[in-house]
Design a protein around this motif. Structure first.
Motif, PDB file in Angstrom:
ATOM      1  N   ALA A  13       0.825  -1.208   0.000  1.00 46.50           N
ATOM      2  CA  ALA A  13       0.000   0.000   0.000  1.00 46.50           C
ATOM      3  C   ALA A  13       0.860   1.258   0.000  1.00 46.50           C
ATOM      4  O   ALA A  13       0.592   2.209  -0.743  1.00 46.50           O
ATOM      5  CB  ALA A  13      -0.935  -0.006   1.215  1.00 46.50           C
ATOM      6  N   ASP A  14       1.905   1.262   0.821  1.00 47.62           N
ATOM      7  CA  ASP A  14       2.789   2.431   0.887  1.00 47.62           C
ATOM      8  C   ASP A  14       3.635   2.553  -0.375  1.00 47.62           C
ATOM      9  O   ASP A  14       3.930   3.658  -0.835  1.00 47.62           O
ATOM     10  CB  ASP A  14       3.685   2.352   2.118  1.00 47.62           C
ATOM     11  CG  ASP A  14       2.938   2.615   3.406  1.00 47.62           C
ATOM     12  OD1 ASP A  14       1.828   3.187   3.338  1.00 47.62           O
ATOM     13  OD2 ASP A  14       3.445   2.240   4.484  1.00 47.62           O
ATOM     14  N   GLN A  15       4.044   1.433  -0.942  1.00 45.32           N
ATOM     15  CA  GLN A  15       4.802   1.463  -2.189  1.00 45.32           C
ATOM     16  C   GLN A  15       3.959   2.070  -3.307  1.00 45.32           C
ATOM     17  O   GLN A  15       4.454   2.863  -4.125  1.00 45.32           O
ATOM     18  CB  GLN A  15       5.245   0.049  -2.568  1.00 45.32           C
ATOM     19  CG  GLN A  15       6.307  -0.533  -1.642  1.00 45.32           C
ATOM     20  CD  GLN A  15       6.511  -2.019  -1.852  1.00 45.32           C
ATOM     21  OE1 GLN A  15       5.839  -2.646  -2.677  1.00 45.32           O
ATOM     22  NE2 GLN A  15       7.437  -2.604  -1.108  1.00 45.32           N
ATOM     23  N   TYR A  16       2.699   1.716  -3.326  1.00 42.49           N
ATOM     24  CA  TYR A  16       1.782   2.234  -4.347  1.00 42.49           C
ATOM     25  C   TYR A  16       1.639   3.749  -4.244  1.00 42.49           C
ATOM     26  O   TYR A  16       1.564   4.450  -5.250  1.00 42.49           O
ATOM     27  CB  TYR A  16       0.419   1.558  -4.198  1.00 42.49           C
ATOM     28  CG  TYR A  16      -0.589   1.904  -5.264  1.00 42.49           C
ATOM     29  CD1 TYR A  16      -0.443   1.432  -6.570  1.00 42.49           C
ATOM     30  CD2 TYR A  16      -1.703   2.686  -4.959  1.00 42.49           C
ATOM     31  CE1 TYR A  16      -1.378   1.739  -7.546  1.00 42.49           C
ATOM     32  CE2 TYR A  16      -2.647   2.995  -5.931  1.00 42.49           C
ATOM     33  CZ  TYR A  16      -2.479   2.524  -7.217  1.00 42.49           C
ATOM     34  OH  TYR A  16      -3.402   2.837  -8.190  1.00 42.49           O
ATOM     35  N   GLN A  17       1.637   4.245  -3.021  1.00 42.14           N
ATOM     36  CA  GLN A  17       1.500   5.687  -2.802  1.00 42.14           C
ATOM     37  C   GLN A  17       2.788   6.447  -3.102  1.00 42.14           C
ATOM     38  O   GLN A  17       2.765   7.602  -3.531  1.00 42.14           O
ATOM     39  CB  GLN A  17       1.068   5.961  -1.355  1.00 42.14           C
ATOM     40  CG  GLN A  17      -0.320   5.470  -1.006  1.00 42.14           C
ATOM     41  CD  GLN A  17      -1.400   6.134  -1.843  1.00 42.14           C
ATOM     42  OE1 GLN A  17      -1.337   7.338  -2.114  1.00 42.14           O
ATOM     43  NE2 GLN A  17      -2.393   5.357  -2.263  1.00 42.14           N
ATOM     44  N   ALA A  18       3.930   5.806  -2.878  1.00 39.64           N
ATOM     45  CA  ALA A  18       5.212   6.510  -2.963  1.00 39.64           C
ATOM     46  C   ALA A  18       5.800   6.559  -4.369  1.00 39.64           C
ATOM     47  O   ALA A  18       6.514   7.497  -4.718  1.00 39.64           O
ATOM     48  CB  ALA A  18       6.222   5.863  -2.012  1.00 39.64           C
ATOM     49  N   GLY A  19       5.534   5.558  -5.186  1.00 37.94           N
ATOM     50  CA  GLY A  19       6.164   5.496  -6.502  1.00 37.94           C
ATOM     51  C   GLY A  19       5.587   6.504  -7.480  1.00 37.94           C
ATOM     52  O   GLY A  19       4.500   7.062  -7.278  1.00 37.94           O
ATOM     53  N   GLU A  20       6.324   6.732  -8.555  1.00 38.40           N
ATOM     54  CA  GLU A  20       5.859   7.620  -9.626  1.00 38.40           C
ATOM     55  C   GLU A  20       4.847   6.874 -10.490  1.00 38.40           C
ATOM     56  O   GLU A  20       5.116   5.775 -10.980  1.00 38.40           O
ATOM     57  CB  GLU A  20       7.039   8.076 -10.490  1.00 38.40           C
ATOM     58  CG  GLU A  20       6.628   8.949 -11.665  1.00 38.40           C
ATOM     59  CD  GLU A  20       7.787   9.295 -12.588  1.00 38.40           C
ATOM     60  OE1 GLU A  20       7.546   9.884 -13.657  1.00 38.40           O
ATOM     61  OE2 GLU A  20       8.936   8.945 -12.235  1.00 38.40           O
ATOM     62  N   LYS A  21       3.680   7.468 -10.690  1.00 40.72           N
ATOM     63  CA  LYS A  21       2.624   6.819 -11.466  1.00 40.72           C
ATOM     64  C   LYS A  21       3.061   6.625 -12.911  1.00 40.72           C
ATOM     65  O   LYS A  21       3.626   7.526 -13.531  1.00 40.72           O
ATOM     66  CB  LYS A  21       1.340   7.652 -11.419  1.00 40.72           C
ATOM     67  CG  LYS A  21       0.147   6.988 -12.090  1.00 40.72           C
ATOM     68  CD  LYS A  21      -1.110   7.828 -11.927  1.00 40.72           C
ATOM     69  CE  LYS A  21      -2.298   7.148 -12.594  1.00 40.72           C
ATOM     70  NZ  LYS A  21      -3.538   7.937 -12.434  1.00 40.72           N
ATOM     71  N   VAL A  22       2.803   5.436 -13.434  1.00 45.60           N
ATOM     72  CA  VAL A  22       3.177   5.101 -14.816  1.00 45.60           C
ATOM     73  C   VAL A  22       1.927   4.626 -15.552  1.00 45.60           C
ATOM     74  O   VAL A  22       1.218   3.745 -15.059  1.00 45.60           O
ATOM     75  CB  VAL A  22       4.240   3.989 -14.851  1.00 45.60           C
ATOM     76  CG1 VAL A  22       4.627   3.673 -16.293  1.00 45.60           C
ATOM     77  CG2 VAL A  22       5.469   4.384 -14.054  1.00 45.60           C
ATOM     78  N   SER A  23       1.655   5.204 -16.714  1.00 43.17           N
ATOM     79  CA  SER A  23       0.500   4.766 -17.496  1.00 43.17           C
ATOM     80  C   SER A  23       0.759   3.374 -18.067  1.00 43.17           C
ATOM     81  O   SER A  23       1.913   2.961 -18.244  1.00 43.17           O
ATOM     82  CB  SER A  23       0.218   5.751 -18.630  1.00 43.17           C
ATOM     83  OG  SER A  23       1.280   5.757 -19.563  1.00 43.17           O
ATOM     84  N   ASN A  24      -0.295   2.660 -18.365  1.00 36.94           N
ATOM     85  CA  ASN A  24      -0.160   1.284 -18.854  1.00 36.94           C
ATOM     86  C   ASN A  24       0.690   1.199 -20.118  1.00 36.94           C
ATOM     87  O   ASN A  24       1.457   0.250 -20.301  1.00 36.94           O
ATOM     88  CB  ASN A  24      -1.538   0.686 -19.108  1.00 36.94           C
ATOM     89  CG  ASN A  24      -2.314   0.462 -17.818  1.00 36.94           C
ATOM     90  OD1 ASN A  24      -1.735   0.409 -16.743  1.00 36.94           O
ATOM     91  ND2 ASN A  24      -3.629   0.338 -17.932  1.00 36.94           N
ATOM     92  N   LYS A  25       0.595   2.198 -20.976  1.00 35.77           N
ATOM     93  CA  LYS A  25       1.348   2.153 -22.235  1.00 35.77           C
ATOM     94  C   LYS A  25       2.829   2.447 -22.029  1.00 35.77           C
ATOM     95  O   LYS A  25       3.647   2.174 -22.921  1.00 35.77           O
ATOM     96  CB  LYS A  25       0.749   3.149 -23.237  1.00 35.77           C
ATOM     97  CG  LYS A  25       0.869   4.608 -22.833  1.00 35.77           C
ATOM     98  CD  LYS A  25       0.227   5.515 -23.860  1.00 35.77           C
ATOM     99  CE  LYS A  25       0.347   6.984 -23.476  1.00 35.77           C
ATOM    100  NZ  LYS A  25       1.752   7.435 -23.437  1.00 35.77           N
ATOM    101  N   ASP A  26       3.200   2.973 -20.862  1.00 33.31           N
ATOM    102  CA  ASP A  26       4.597   3.344 -20.614  1.00 33.31           C
ATOM    103  C   ASP A  26       5.318   2.404 -19.649  1.00 33.31           C
ATOM    104  O   ASP A  26       6.459   2.660 -19.267  1.00 33.31           O
ATOM    105  CB  ASP A  26       4.672   4.771 -20.055  1.00 33.31           C
ATOM    106  CG  ASP A  26       4.277   5.816 -21.092  1.00 33.31           C
ATOM    107  OD1 ASP A  26       4.546   5.586 -22.282  1.00 33.31           O
ATOM    108  OD2 ASP A  26       3.696   6.850 -20.706  1.00 33.31           O
ATOM    109  N   ILE A  27       4.671   1.318 -19.236  1.00 31.48           N
ATOM    110  CA  ILE A  27       5.311   0.386 -18.301  1.00 31.48           C
ATOM    111  C   ILE A  27       6.547  -0.242 -18.942  1.00 31.48           C
ATOM    112  O   ILE A  27       6.512  -0.667 -20.102  1.00 31.48           O
ATOM    113  CB  ILE A  27       4.330  -0.720 -17.877  1.00 31.48           C
ATOM    114  CG1 ILE A  27       3.145  -0.131 -17.119  1.00 31.48           C
ATOM    115  CG2 ILE A  27       5.029  -1.759 -17.015  1.00 31.48           C
ATOM    116  CD1 ILE A  27       2.087  -1.149 -16.758  1.00 31.48           C
TER     117      ILE A  27
END
Length: 233
Positions: free
Chosen positions: A80-94
């Motif tokens: 949960a904390d990892q999800y909040q802390a990381g930089e959001k990446v769109s599905n096409k840019d994974i």
């Protein structure tokens, strides 16, 4: 003279953004391949709730923190904390090395793994231990939340709306997140050579730079260099 040079350099940055600021996907992908390769060394290690080492077994977030720590990237302990802390990446840019998150036994991010390419990810399964699964599997596809990136490029950034400057990391320094009671909680460690967008500054806690999303770096002159944009967007 120093002030003149700073203004001159920053003017160049704004005038030629395609040279110094770009998409950081390529750099993240290059480093991510190393992380994914190392992560695969633990295929078959058993699952253990709360486990953080190969000898004791891993839970999902314990596995991720162990693998990324090898590359001097500190992750929060829970999914949960990892999800909040990381930089959001769109599905096409994974790219390989990004983290993918799922909601499983409770709402929100409760499970995570490392994307390894071909729409697959490696993770600590509660039934089979460290294994590779496909994002196309119905179970994971219906529970997928999104991807986050903890691998950053040392030189490549795009200028974004609201950005007032750039922070360059000279020595490893903690990244903090503001809590509900207005305190700072350590999230992870930023590494030497990395650059981050700055969206604000205040004098709390001895001075801190706002990196967006409630994330802050304290003002330690020996560890960071701040460059203000001459033209803010």
């Amino acid at each position: 003279m120093r002030k003149f040079l700073s203004i001159f350099v920053l003017t160049i940055i704004i005038s030629f953004p395609t040279v110094l600021f770009g998409n950081n996907t390529a750099a993240a992908e290059s480093h991510g391949e190393e992380i994914a390769t190392y992560g695969k060394e633990f295929l078959g290690v058993s699952y253990k709730f709360g486990g953080t080492t190969p000898s004791s077994g891993f839970d999902c977030s314990g596995y991720l923190t162990y693998v990324f720590n090898k590359f001097n990237i500190s992750l929060p302990r829970t999914a949960a904390d990892q999800y909040q802390a990381g930089e959001k990446v769109s599905n096409k840019d994974i790219v390989v090395g990004d983290l993918v998150f799922f909601t499983t036994y409770k709402s929100g991010a409760s499970h995570a793994g490392i994307y390894v390419g071909d729409n697959k990810f490696i993770h600590a399964s509660s039934s089979k231990g460290i294994m590779i699964s496909s994002l196309d599997e119905r179970y994971w596809k219906t529970r997928y939340l999104g991807a986050r990136r903890f691998i950053t490029s040392s030189t490549n950034l795009t200028v974004k709306d609201g950005q007032i400057g750039v922070l360059t990391i000279n020595e490893s320094i903690n990244l903090w997140k503001r809590t509900d009671d207005n305190q700072l909680q350590e999230v992870r460690v930023l590494q030497k050579g990395e650059k981050y967008r700055v969206y604000g500054y205040d004098d709390k806690f001895g001075g801190q730079y706002d990196l967006g999303g409630g994330l802050y770096v304290t003002n330690i002159d020996s560890h960071i260099v701040y460059s203000e944009l001459t033209s803010k967007r």
